[in-house]
Scaffold this active site. Structure first.
Site, mmCIF file in Angstrom:
data_model
loop_
_atom_site.group_PDB
_atom_site.id
_atom_site.type_symbol
_atom_site.label_atom_id
_atom_site.label_comp_id
_atom_site.label_asym_id
_atom_site.label_seq_id
_atom_site.Cartn_x
_atom_site.Cartn_y
_atom_site.Cartn_z
ATOM 1 N N ASP A 1 73.972 -20.781 -1.213
ATOM 2 C CA ASP A 1 73.028 -20.241 -0.311
ATOM 3 C C ASP A 1 72.193 -21.130 0.498
ATOM 4 O OD1 ASP A 1 74.586 -17.783 0.079
ATOM 5 O OD2 ASP A 1 73.561 -16.615 -1.144
ATOM 6 N N HIS B 1 81.222 -40.002 -6.147
ATOM 7 C CA HIS B 1 80.403 -39.886 -7.428
ATOM 8 C C HIS B 1 79.355 -38.809 -7.108
ATOM 9 C CE1 HIS B 1 78.665 -41.265 -11.047
ATOM 10 N NE2 HIS B 1 79.686 -41.057 -11.640
ATOM 11 N N LYS C 1 77.194 -35.593 -6.928
ATOM 12 C CA LYS C 1 77.125 -34.449 -7.697
ATOM 13 C C LYS C 1 75.786 -33.625 -7.220
ATOM 14 C CE LYS C 1 79.140 -37.335 -10.700
ATOM 15 N NZ LYS C 1 78.888 -37.729 -12.008
#
Length: 725
Positions: free
Chosen positions: A389, A382, A384
């Site tokens: 860069d 889960h 995120k």
């Protein structure tokens, strides 16, 4: 499960049986074979012993045989609806137990068959006889001789004994022949049955230790130079050192922290950063959607790989969600995240890597019987986090069109902070090392040396735990734009001269005072493999609310763990919670069983509200619901305003929902930001107020509305299955 029901039902029978003993004083003829009964009955001896004590106090007199009878044969005392349940569950339970765990002998099972075969008809004959007896005669009773039997009953028992023994011998012979060849299959069935029933439990059965707290004191030089203080605020400084004991800290420039508000900003800036990336793009998400906006992301990644041959693209998604088939753009077709990502891997196999994490808690029979979508309840990746860069975007949003258009979330940029970006790439790489890889032919395979979670989940968890735990180094301090790692102190190993001339002084040349400072603590929660860093850190923040402090919490799928709820109810500061209204819930109007999930969250929300009201804490703890026409709510995190302050000093942003799934089942990542920079605190406060803008306070009338009625099946699910939400 079978044994538990057996213990419970036999225990209840024992209660009724002992109680009936004092009134009916039944005989004990059927007790002649009671020593063959399974030990499950003996485990309820405490219940029977308490009844014996009670009956003796009432003036009844018993012989030793009476007491033995109550202990060993409660079932023969009466017939209840639970009798059949006891016999059935005992048979099944002991069958699985004996065949599965006594692999060298089936004696326990044969003994069970023998005892049940004998006792079951005896009990029924006794019941039948009692019914006739009530109609035709009165049982002869004597005060201290319960073993005197009626002649008619004795004759029935003598005839039945021979019949039962013959049946028992036949059953034992059949079982002896039939069971051994089926032993391996039965063992597998018993094991998968155990897994199936274990899913109703909210917590893990295993005892593998979680992250061990390792305290490393600050260096003497630092304490002498700065008195052990990083922040002027006592509460913030105390929180800093407490969080330092759970993992590394990263100093960031306050001007490089940016909070976005709208989904469109999130999408536009994500695309812009991918377009200009030359070194790396790392995307960690639950899944990738299948619409035009998602296709544009893939195309932009392809274009960037063409422009920059040294660009490395790493993508981590969940294996269950990533392979779930959904309707494609063309009617009648199916697609998935894997199908969406395949063109990228095919064109740039040397530059693009796609990992698919698979939970070790879904294997064998359970994986076969649980359909797609519902099998994700066993746990998913889960996380995120998006890296381009040296910039990191921390959010709770997935890479899907609704998160780019009309689903409110949180989005926080940490620009130009290579040490922080490196750390999160290390997290993705470590998780990827025990995840499946997407090959250019569309097939999934494990990296070399990786343990298959579907074949050896125990070893998988042990190896994964060691790899992830190695990242969680307490009292390690990383500085922005530098890869220098320092131990024990935010000052590092610098000399006083270096600090004074400003060559390495993190607070600037000639500054001996602390000045504004911003530190970030990344946290990881992987309950599946027993990593519980985020849970411990979150608990520290929840417990760190002084009487005049204020804690703000946002959780779209409101289902706080009991541990977190107890911290809030016992805290001393003000608490303000916001969650999604039923209309703003992402599961609203979902098809099938999923359509009840919105009502389930309403049920859980009401339970929390009732605890606040019943505890007399409405003045201190408030609850609000996000309501915005046509929008859903997905923002997660918290803000802490320390005692005596008007602006927040700390915030947590990431993927956890603070519920049972986040703590026990899913892979989560979060960022804890501590700062005393006035301008950054102002931006944090503006972000929070923006989220609270379209919200309504919850009151007693909220749950009396017609649309808030909770169906019984939803209430039952919340009672026993809320750990999967």
């Amino acid at each position: 499960f079978f044994l538990s029901v057996s213990f419970l039902s036999s225990g209840i029978n024992a209660e009724y049986g002992a109680a009936s003993f004092r009134n009916t004083q039944p005989d004990h003829a059927s007790n002649r074979y009671s020593f063959f009964l399974p030990p499950s009955y003996l485990l309820t001896y405490s219940v029977r012993r308490s009844y014996i004590s009670y009956l003796i106090k009432q003036g009844f007199t018993y012989t030793p045989l009476d007491i033995i009878y109550i202990f060993y044969q409660p079932l023969s005392l009466l017939s209840t609806p639970l009798l059949e349940t006891t016999l059935l569950t005992t048979i099944l339970g002991w069958f699985f137990l004996s065949v599965s765990f006594s692999l060298h002998s089936i004696t326990p099972f044969l003994l069970l068959v023998f005892s049940i075969t004998i006792n079951h008809p005896l009990i029924h004959f006794r019941v039948d006889f009692k019914q006739k007896q009530n109609k035709t005669s009165t049982l002869q009773q004597q005060t201290h001789s319960p073993f005197l039997l009626q002649q008619q009953y004795q004759q029935i028992m003598e005839i039945e004994d021979m019949f039962v023994i013959i049946i028992a011998v036949i059953v034992v012979i059949i079982a002896s022949i039939a069971v051994p060849p089926l032993r391996s299959k039965v063992f597998k069935a018993a094991w998968h049955t155990r897994l199936l029933f274990s899913v109703i439990r909210k917590t893990s059965r295993t005892t593998t230790p979680s992250v061990t707290r390792r305290r490393t004191p600050a260096t003497t030089e630092f304490k002498e130079e700065y008195g052990g203080r990083v922040f002027e605020s006592t509460q913030l400084n105390s929180l800093f050192w407490e969080l330092s004991t759970w993992g590394p800290a990263f100093k960031v420039e306050s001007k490089n922290v940016e909070f976005l508000r709208e989904p469109k900003e999130f999408y536009d800036q994500l695309m812009g950063k991918i377009r200009t990336a030359t070194k790396r793009v790392v995307l960690a998400s639950l899944y990738l959607g299948h619409g035009q906006m998602e296709e544009d992301i893939i195309q932009e990644l392809i274009n960037s790989c063409k422009r920059s041959p040294n660009l490395q693209v790493t993508i981590l998604i969940d294996g269950l969600r990533g392979t779930r088939l959904v309707p494609g753009k063309t009617p009648g077709t199916k697609t998935s995240s894997v199908e969406m990502l395949l063109p990228l891997v095919k064109q740039f196999p040397q530059q693009a890597t796609v990992y698919l994490y698979h939970t070790p808690n879904l294997a064998g029979l359970l994986k076969k019987i649980l359909p797609q979508r519902y099998n994700e309840a066993m746990g998913v990746s889960h996380i995120k986090a998006y890296i381009m860069d040296d910039s990191l975007l921390m959010t709770g949003a997935n890479l899907s069109s609704d998160y780019f258009t009309e689903r409110q979330d949180r989005y926080s940029w940490f620009h130009n902070t290579p040490s922080l970006a490196d750390y999160f790439q290390a997290i993705v790489d470590v998780v990827g090392s025990f995840s499946y890889l997407l090959a250019s032919d569309g097939k999934l395979h494990l990296p070399e040396g990786a343990i298959d979670p579907l074949k050896n989940s125990k070893l998988f968890k042990e190896k994964a735990f060691k790899k992830v735990n190695a990242l969680l180094k307490p009292h390690y301090y990383y500085y922005p734009n530098s890869k220098i790692i320092t131990e024990s102190s935010p000052n590092g190993r610098y000399s006083s001269e270096e600090l004074e001339n400003g060559s390495t002084n993190p607070w600037g040349k000639g500054q001996k005072s602390l000045g504004p400072s911003t530190w970030v603590f990344p946290t990881i929660q992987m309950g599946q493999i027993h990593i519980r860093q985020d849970e411990e850190v979150t608990s520290q923040i929840l417990c760190n609310t002084f009487p005049t402090a204020t804690l703000y919490i946002t959780s779209p799928y409101f289902n706080l763990t009991n541990k977190y709820i107890s911290y809030l109810l016992e805290s001393r500061g003000s608490v303000d919670v916001i969650c999604a209204s039923p209309q703003a819930n992402g599961w609203n109007k979902a098809a099938g069983l999923a359509g009840s999930i919105t009502a389930a969250y309403t049920c859980i929300e009401k339970q929390f509200y009732d605890k606040v009201v019943n505890g007399g804490q409405k003045a201190r703890i408030s609850l609000s619901e996000y309501t915005r026409d046509g929008w859903t709510f997905h923002a997660k995190g918290l803000w802490l305003t320390t005692a005596g302050e008007s602006l927040p000093n700390a915030t947590a942003i990431g993927s956890p929902n603070f519920g049972g799934r986040s703590v026990e089942k899913d892979l989560e990542a979060q960022m804890i930001l501590l700062t005393d920079d006035f301008f950054l605190r102002g931006k944090m406060d503006q972000e929070r107020k923006y989220l609270w803008g379209p919200s309504e306070k919850v009151n007693d009338d909220t749950f009396k509305r017609e649309d808030r009625k909770i169906p019984f099946h939803v209430w039952a699910f919340c009672k026993f299955g809320s750990g999967f939400m």
